[in-house]
Design an enzyme around this catalytic site. Sequence first.
Site, short mmCIF file in Angstrom:
data_model
loop_
_atom_site.label_atom_id
_atom_site.label_comp_id
_atom_site.label_asym_id
_atom_site.label_seq_id
_atom_site.Cartn_x
_atom_site.Cartn_y
_atom_site.Cartn_z
N ARG A 1 4.68 1.62 -14.24
CA ARG A 1 4.00 1.92 -15.50
C ARG A 1 2.48 1.86 -15.40
O ARG A 1 1.93 1.07 -14.63
CB ARG A 1 4.47 0.93 -16.59
CG ARG A 1 5.94 1.10 -16.96
CD ARG A 1 6.44 -0.03 -17.84
NE ARG A 1 7.83 0.21 -18.25
CZ ARG A 1 8.89 -0.14 -17.51
NH1 ARG A 1 8.73 -0.75 -16.35
NH2 ARG A 1 10.12 0.11 -17.95
N HIS B 1 6.65 6.28 -14.01
CA HIS B 1 7.23 7.02 -12.89
C HIS B 1 6.76 8.46 -12.79
O HIS B 1 7.53 9.36 -12.46
CB HIS B 1 8.76 6.99 -12.97
CG HIS B 1 9.37 5.65 -12.70
ND1 HIS B 1 8.75 4.68 -11.93
CD2 HIS B 1 10.56 5.12 -13.08
CE1 HIS B 1 9.54 3.62 -11.86
NE2 HIS B 1 10.64 3.84 -12.55
N HIS C 1 13.79 4.97 -5.45
CA HIS C 1 14.42 4.40 -6.64
C HIS C 1 15.95 4.43 -6.59
O HIS C 1 16.60 4.73 -7.60
CB HIS C 1 13.93 5.15 -7.89
CG HIS C 1 13.96 4.35 -9.15
ND1 HIS C 1 15.14 3.97 -9.75
CD2 HIS C 1 12.98 3.85 -9.93
CE1 HIS C 1 14.87 3.30 -10.87
NE2 HIS C 1 13.56 3.20 -10.99
N GLU D 1 12.32 -1.56 -5.43
CA GLU D 1 11.33 -0.49 -5.29
C GLU D 1 10.05 -1.06 -4.68
O GLU D 1 9.31 -1.77 -5.35
CB GLU D 1 11.02 0.12 -6.66
CG GLU D 1 12.24 0.57 -7.43
CD GLU D 1 11.98 0.60 -8.93
OE1 GLU D 1 11.01 1.26 -9.36
OE2 GLU D 1 12.74 -0.06 -9.68
#
Length: 344
Positions: free
Chosen positions: A72, A97, A171, A308
């Site tokens: 974010r 993303h 991801h 991630e």
Amino acid sequence: QTPAGEDIDVYTFNNANGVELRVMTLGATLTHFFAPDAKGKLADIVLGYDTPSPYLTNSPYCGATVGRYGNRIANGRFSIDSNEYTLVTNNGQNHLHGGTVGYDKRVWDAEIIDVEGGSAVAFSLVSADGDEGYPGTLTIKAVHMLTDENEFRIDYSATTDKATVLNLTHHSYFNLSGAGDILKHMMMINAKTITAIDATSIPTGELMPVVDTPFDFTTPQAIGKRINGEHPQLKAGAGYDHNFVIDRPEGDTSLIVAAQVSDPSSGRTLEVRTTEPGVQLYTGNFLDGSITGKGGTVYNHRNGFCLETQHYPDSPNHPSFPSAQLKPGETYTHTVIYRTGTDG
């Protein structure tokens, strides 16, 4: 094909140990990861779909290469050299993303390349100046490789013609059992602090020590043991959805263990190594049964976990965080390795 008529190719990787990967050019996305359990039985250990279409319309980034900025950015805004940039906001008031049409929804070019000790495909993409609001034309390569040591390795590199920010990540949602929830998986994360978040999952700037909290994975813990606790950070993320600060010397960018996971029921293990400063643990908190994946499987709450590897969320707005800026003449690099194995 995509609705726009672009061809989508799928590359299948195999090694002598029975491990199989499938990666498609849409989103440079890992769609399948078959790995043996302690008895040699294969199962697909990542969530995804049987066809490309849902990856465009209904996917929570399953297996995708995420960018331009993974995670974010607060209010979709940041500045470089006093120039303010406004991004697409697609996660409430924030940017997530890469925006509405991030790299997960682009068709990448692909080329099989020769490597020692495995097989590899180089995926490449050019992201134009102004793409989703980001400055600079970015030229990206993401080499996906399966080694004879059961390592799924991604080597990212990128250059830009204008100062920009960049935070590529992978991801996949892993489930080492191949089905069901992941709450009994045992996890170790090599981190003594997390970047604490506010109610919108934006870092506050605080590096919160994990000791004596549900975020202490410095020794192996069941993912589900403390996930429903009363800690304010668990409430903020609806479970684990936090960046863990990898414990490494300042300035060190060598490949280092970020996390290790084992599944008692199957004996499968997963080790994650990276050159990045952080790793986001996400425990599928927003999977709610509304998604039907491969083989008609319904993906319910906490049926997968993500690890991630990344720069910290909202780094462009936190000067104290490791910089995610990329300038002309520089080359961005980032390596992550997901190694599968078994206990015993």
